[in-house]
Design a protein around this motif. Structure first.
Motif, PDB file in Angstrom:
ATOM      1  N   MET A   1     -25.446 -34.020 -21.400  1.00  8.99           N
ATOM      2  CA  MET A   1     -26.324 -34.367 -20.393  1.00  8.99           C
ATOM      3  C   MET A   1     -25.563 -35.065 -19.258  1.00  8.99           C
ATOM      4  O   MET A   1     -25.785 -34.766 -18.131  1.00  8.99           O
ATOM      5  CB  MET A   1     -27.225 -35.579 -20.794  1.00  8.99           C
ATOM      6  N   VAL A   2     -24.428 -35.777 -19.523  1.00  9.89           N
ATOM      7  CA  VAL A   2     -23.544 -36.350 -18.623  1.00  9.89           C
ATOM      8  C   VAL A   2     -23.088 -35.414 -17.944  1.00  9.89           C
ATOM      9  O   VAL A   2     -22.838 -35.328 -16.701  1.00  9.89           O
ATOM     10  CB  VAL A   2     -22.430 -37.261 -19.072  1.00  9.89           C
ATOM     11  N   VAL A   3     -22.296 -34.326 -18.543  1.00 10.76           N
ATOM     12  CA  VAL A   3     -21.407 -33.101 -17.878  1.00 10.76           C
ATOM     13  C   VAL A   3     -22.339 -32.349 -16.999  1.00 10.76           C
ATOM     14  O   VAL A   3     -22.119 -32.020 -15.824  1.00 10.76           O
ATOM     15  CB  VAL A   3     -20.862 -32.355 -18.935  1.00 10.76           C
ATOM     16  N   ARG A   4     -23.686 -32.116 -17.546  1.00 13.53           N
ATOM     17  CA  ARG A   4     -24.595 -31.223 -17.001  1.00 13.53           C
ATOM     18  C   ARG A   4     -25.037 -31.840 -15.592  1.00 13.53           C
ATOM     19  O   ARG A   4     -25.132 -31.250 -14.437  1.00 13.53           O
ATOM     20  CB  ARG A   4     -26.009 -31.195 -17.847  1.00 13.53           C
ATOM     21  N   GLU A   5     -24.926 -33.137 -15.394  1.00 17.20           N
ATOM     22  CA  GLU A   5     -25.688 -34.134 -14.199  1.00 17.20           C
ATOM     23  C   GLU A   5     -24.342 -34.015 -13.308  1.00 17.20           C
ATOM     24  O   GLU A   5     -24.634 -33.929 -12.040  1.00 17.20           O
ATOM     25  CB  GLU A   5     -25.866 -35.355 -14.807  1.00 17.20           C
ATOM     26  N   ARG A   6     -23.224 -34.222 -13.641  1.00 19.55           N
ATOM     27  CA  ARG A   6     -22.201 -34.217 -12.767  1.00 19.55           C
ATOM     28  C   ARG A   6     -21.610 -32.892 -12.259  1.00 19.55           C
ATOM     29  O   ARG A   6     -21.257 -32.725 -10.997  1.00 19.55           O
ATOM     30  CB  ARG A   6     -21.022 -34.695 -13.474  1.00 19.55           C
ATOM     31  N   ARG A   7     -21.968 -31.945 -12.928  1.00 20.05           N
ATOM     32  CA  ARG A   7     -21.617 -30.452 -12.164  1.00 20.05           C
ATOM     33  C   ARG A   7     -22.606 -29.919 -11.181  1.00 20.05           C
ATOM     34  O   ARG A   7     -22.572 -28.910 -10.838  1.00 20.05           O
ATOM     35  CB  ARG A   7     -21.115 -29.439 -13.272  1.00 20.05           C
ATOM     36  N   LYS A   8     -23.648 -30.619 -10.853  1.00 19.12           N
ATOM     37  CA  LYS A   8     -24.666 -30.174  -9.868  1.00 19.12           C
ATOM     38  C   LYS A   8     -24.101 -30.148  -8.528  1.00 19.12           C
ATOM     39  O   LYS A   8     -23.639 -31.114  -8.097  1.00 19.12           O
ATOM     40  CB  LYS A   8     -25.835 -31.081 -10.059  1.00 19.12           C
ATOM     41  N   PRO A   9     -24.174 -29.072  -8.063  1.00 19.07           N
ATOM     42  CA  PRO A   9     -23.758 -28.969  -6.646  1.00 19.07           C
ATOM     43  C   PRO A   9     -24.660 -29.800  -5.628  1.00 19.07           C
ATOM     44  O   PRO A   9     -25.873 -29.790  -5.884  1.00 19.07           O
ATOM     45  CB  PRO A   9     -24.075 -27.347  -6.141  1.00 19.07           C
ATOM     46  N   ASN A  10     -24.139 -30.135  -4.365  1.00 16.00           N
ATOM     47  CA  ASN A  10     -24.864 -31.012  -3.570  1.00 16.00           C
ATOM     48  C   ASN A  10     -26.155 -30.186  -3.171  1.00 16.00           C
ATOM     49  O   ASN A  10     -25.935 -29.218  -2.908  1.00 16.00           O
ATOM     50  CB  ASN A  10     -24.080 -31.593  -2.394  1.00 16.00           C
ATOM     51  N   GLY A  11     -27.095 -30.736  -3.011  1.00 15.15           N
ATOM     52  CA  GLY A  11     -28.517 -30.180  -2.451  1.00 15.15           C
ATOM     53  C   GLY A  11     -29.306 -29.397  -3.633  1.00 15.15           C
ATOM     54  O   GLY A  11     -30.240 -28.645  -3.070  1.00 15.15           O
TER      55      GLY A  11
ATOM     56  N   SER B   1     -31.237 -29.030  -7.327  1.00 17.27           N
ATOM     57  CA  SER B   1     -32.246 -29.816  -8.236  1.00 17.27           C
ATOM     58  C   SER B   1     -32.308 -29.342  -9.691  1.00 17.27           C
ATOM     59  O   SER B   1     -32.905 -28.002  -9.813  1.00 17.27           O
ATOM     60  CB  SER B   1     -33.587 -29.773  -7.511  1.00 17.27           C
ATOM     61  N   ILE B   2     -31.725 -30.093 -10.579  1.00 18.99           N
ATOM     62  CA  ILE B   2     -31.859 -29.630 -11.990  1.00 18.99           C
ATOM     63  C   ILE B   2     -32.763 -30.614 -12.510  1.00 18.99           C
ATOM     64  O   ILE B   2     -32.477 -31.818 -12.366  1.00 18.99           O
ATOM     65  CB  ILE B   2     -30.570 -29.607 -12.351  1.00 18.99           C
ATOM     66  N   PRO B   3     -33.582 -30.269 -13.328  1.00 17.50           N
ATOM     67  CA  PRO B   3     -34.732 -31.357 -14.097  1.00 17.50           C
ATOM     68  C   PRO B   3     -33.666 -31.994 -14.525  1.00 17.50           C
ATOM     69  O   PRO B   3     -32.910 -31.825 -15.644  1.00 17.50           O
ATOM     70  CB  PRO B   3     -35.416 -30.554 -14.763  1.00 17.50           C
ATOM     71  N   LEU B   4     -33.961 -33.533 -14.650  1.00 14.53           N
ATOM     72  CA  LEU B   4     -33.420 -34.561 -15.316  1.00 14.53           C
ATOM     73  C   LEU B   4     -34.110 -34.783 -16.715  1.00 14.53           C
ATOM     74  O   LEU B   4     -35.225 -34.810 -16.831  1.00 14.53           O
ATOM     75  CB  LEU B   4     -33.576 -35.762 -14.607  1.00 14.53           C
ATOM     76  N   ARG B   5     -33.071 -34.502 -17.697  1.00 15.41           N
ATOM     77  CA  ARG B   5     -33.672 -34.655 -19.185  1.00 15.41           C
ATOM     78  C   ARG B   5     -33.669 -36.263 -19.562  1.00 15.41           C
ATOM     79  O   ARG B   5     -34.529 -36.588 -20.271  1.00 15.41           O
ATOM     80  CB  ARG B   5     -32.805 -33.942 -20.154  1.00 15.41           C
ATOM     81  N   CYS B   6     -32.775 -37.004 -19.235  1.00 17.11           N
ATOM     82  CA  CYS B   6     -32.694 -38.186 -19.934  1.00 17.11           C
ATOM     83  C   CYS B   6     -31.752 -39.149 -18.672  1.00 17.11           C
ATOM     84  O   CYS B   6     -30.941 -38.429 -18.040  1.00 17.11           O
ATOM     85  CB  CYS B   6     -32.322 -38.542 -21.131  1.00 17.11           C
ATOM     86  N   HIS B   7     -31.759 -40.219 -18.440  1.00 20.64           N
ATOM     87  CA  HIS B   7     -30.786 -41.224 -17.823  1.00 20.64           C
ATOM     88  C   HIS B   7     -29.757 -41.344 -18.523  1.00 20.64           C
ATOM     89  O   HIS B   7     -29.550 -42.691 -19.078  1.00 20.64           O
ATOM     90  CB  HIS B   7     -31.640 -42.547 -17.327  1.00 20.64           C
ATOM     91  N   CYS B   8     -28.891 -40.727 -18.696  1.00 21.48           N
ATOM     92  CA  CYS B   8     -27.581 -40.446 -19.663  1.00 21.48           C
ATOM     93  C   CYS B   8     -26.374 -41.040 -18.709  1.00 21.48           C
ATOM     94  O   CYS B   8     -25.284 -41.272 -19.258  1.00 21.48           O
ATOM     95  CB  CYS B   8     -27.284 -39.493 -20.256  1.00 21.48           C
ATOM     96  N   THR B   9     -26.632 -41.236 -17.432  1.00 18.17           N
ATOM     97  CA  THR B   9     -25.434 -41.697 -16.690  1.00 18.17           C
ATOM     98  C   THR B   9     -25.886 -42.932 -15.823  1.00 18.17           C
ATOM     99  O   THR B   9     -27.030 -43.231 -15.462  1.00 18.17           O
ATOM    100  CB  THR B   9     -25.067 -40.593 -15.525  1.00 18.17           C
TER     101      THR B   9
END
Length: 275
Positions: free
Chosen positions: A255-265, A267-275
């Motif tokens: 989940m942490v890696v998934r959140e970090r690789r999001k390009p600016n602008g 929107s990827i649904p947030l699965r959990c507040h892991c970061t």
């Protein structure tokens, strides 16, 4: 990775932002999902977001049982069908208790008592649970309570009437092997619950009780040392909590890696507040 142990999640309302990414050790999620006007801050708004607590990262832990453990070698024939001891009137999801109380209090083979397994009611609770085939576990202010684990250590088959309950160590143990799960809708039909329990054969009850005996140790926190200072029970609650945390780590990392690789602008649904 930060870890934070919580006994009552509602009490952590004011620091919810600080612990959002922690691996939360909670007895259930009930208090987090319910909106409580008394818990709002000055800015208003709903309570904890559903992504802040998640089975992806958080761990359900058992309450400490209040009654002594009964080993199956010391078990004896049980004379009561169903036993419950607790408060009749509760809030939130626990409103079902009052309705169940009215339906069950005069049923043959059912013992329902007001009170708690404290210093004055402990012996009554011990005898009540050890003499009953089934122990009722309806939702209270939150979906679960120490009553469930008192039933387990008393070899009393839990009857869980709590639609939103989360249980500790699922995936490691299968609660359907030693518990009866009943929907609130079914339980509130007149005569339904007693008829359902009477339909469980003696062989089935004995099998479920033997299954309880095989998992009792998993819910044990007490290591037998004065003040609890010493190594935990080898296969008890503490070590099972750590095993659960370790099972969460790969998913949290994903989940942490998934959140970090999001390009600016994007929107990827947030699965959990892991970061």
């Amino acid at each position: 990775m930060m870890k934070h142990c919580l006994a009552d999640p509602v009490a952590m309302w004011h620091v919810r932002a600080d612990i959002a990414s922690a691996v939360l050790l909670v007895v259930d999620f009930g208090g987090w999902y319910m909106e409580d006007s008394n818990a709002h801050n000055a800015e208003g708004g709903a309570m904890i977001q559903h992504t802040q607590i998640s089975l992806l990262k958080d761990v359900i832990v058992p309450y400490t049982h209040l009654l002594p453990m009964l080993h199956i070698s010391n078990d004896h024939p049980r004379k009561t069908l169903l036993y419950f001891k607790g408060a009749r009137h509760r809030h939130r999801g626990g409103l079902v208790r009052d309705k169940l109380w009215g339906l069950l209090q005069n049923e043959p083979g059912v013992v329902i008592e007001e009170g708690f397994p404290n210093s004055t009611g402990r012996e009554q609770s011990i005898q009540g649970m050890r003499n009953a085939e089934f122990c009722l576990h309806p939702a209270g202010d939150t979906p679960t309570s120490c009553r469930l684990f008192d039933a387990i250590v008393s070899l009393c088959i839990p009857v869980i009437v709590s639609d939103n309950i989360e249980l500790p160590f699922e995936g490691m143990i299968d609660y359907t092997e030693f518990s009866v799960f009943v929907s609130v809708q079914d339980a509130l039909q007149p005569n339904w619950l007693v008829n359902h329990l009477n339909g469980v054969s003696k062989m089935q009850r004995n099998t479920m009780r033997r299954s309880i005996a095989q998992v009792q140790h998993i819910f044990e926190y007490d290591n037998g040392y004065p003040g609890g200072i010493g190594p935990p029970v080898k296969d008890g609650a503490v070590n099972h909590i750590w095993k659960k945390i370790m099972h969460k780590v790969p998913t949290i990392k994903e989940m942490v890696v998934r959140e970090r690789r999001k390009p600016n602008g994007t929107s990827i649904p947030l699965r959990c507040h892991c970061t």
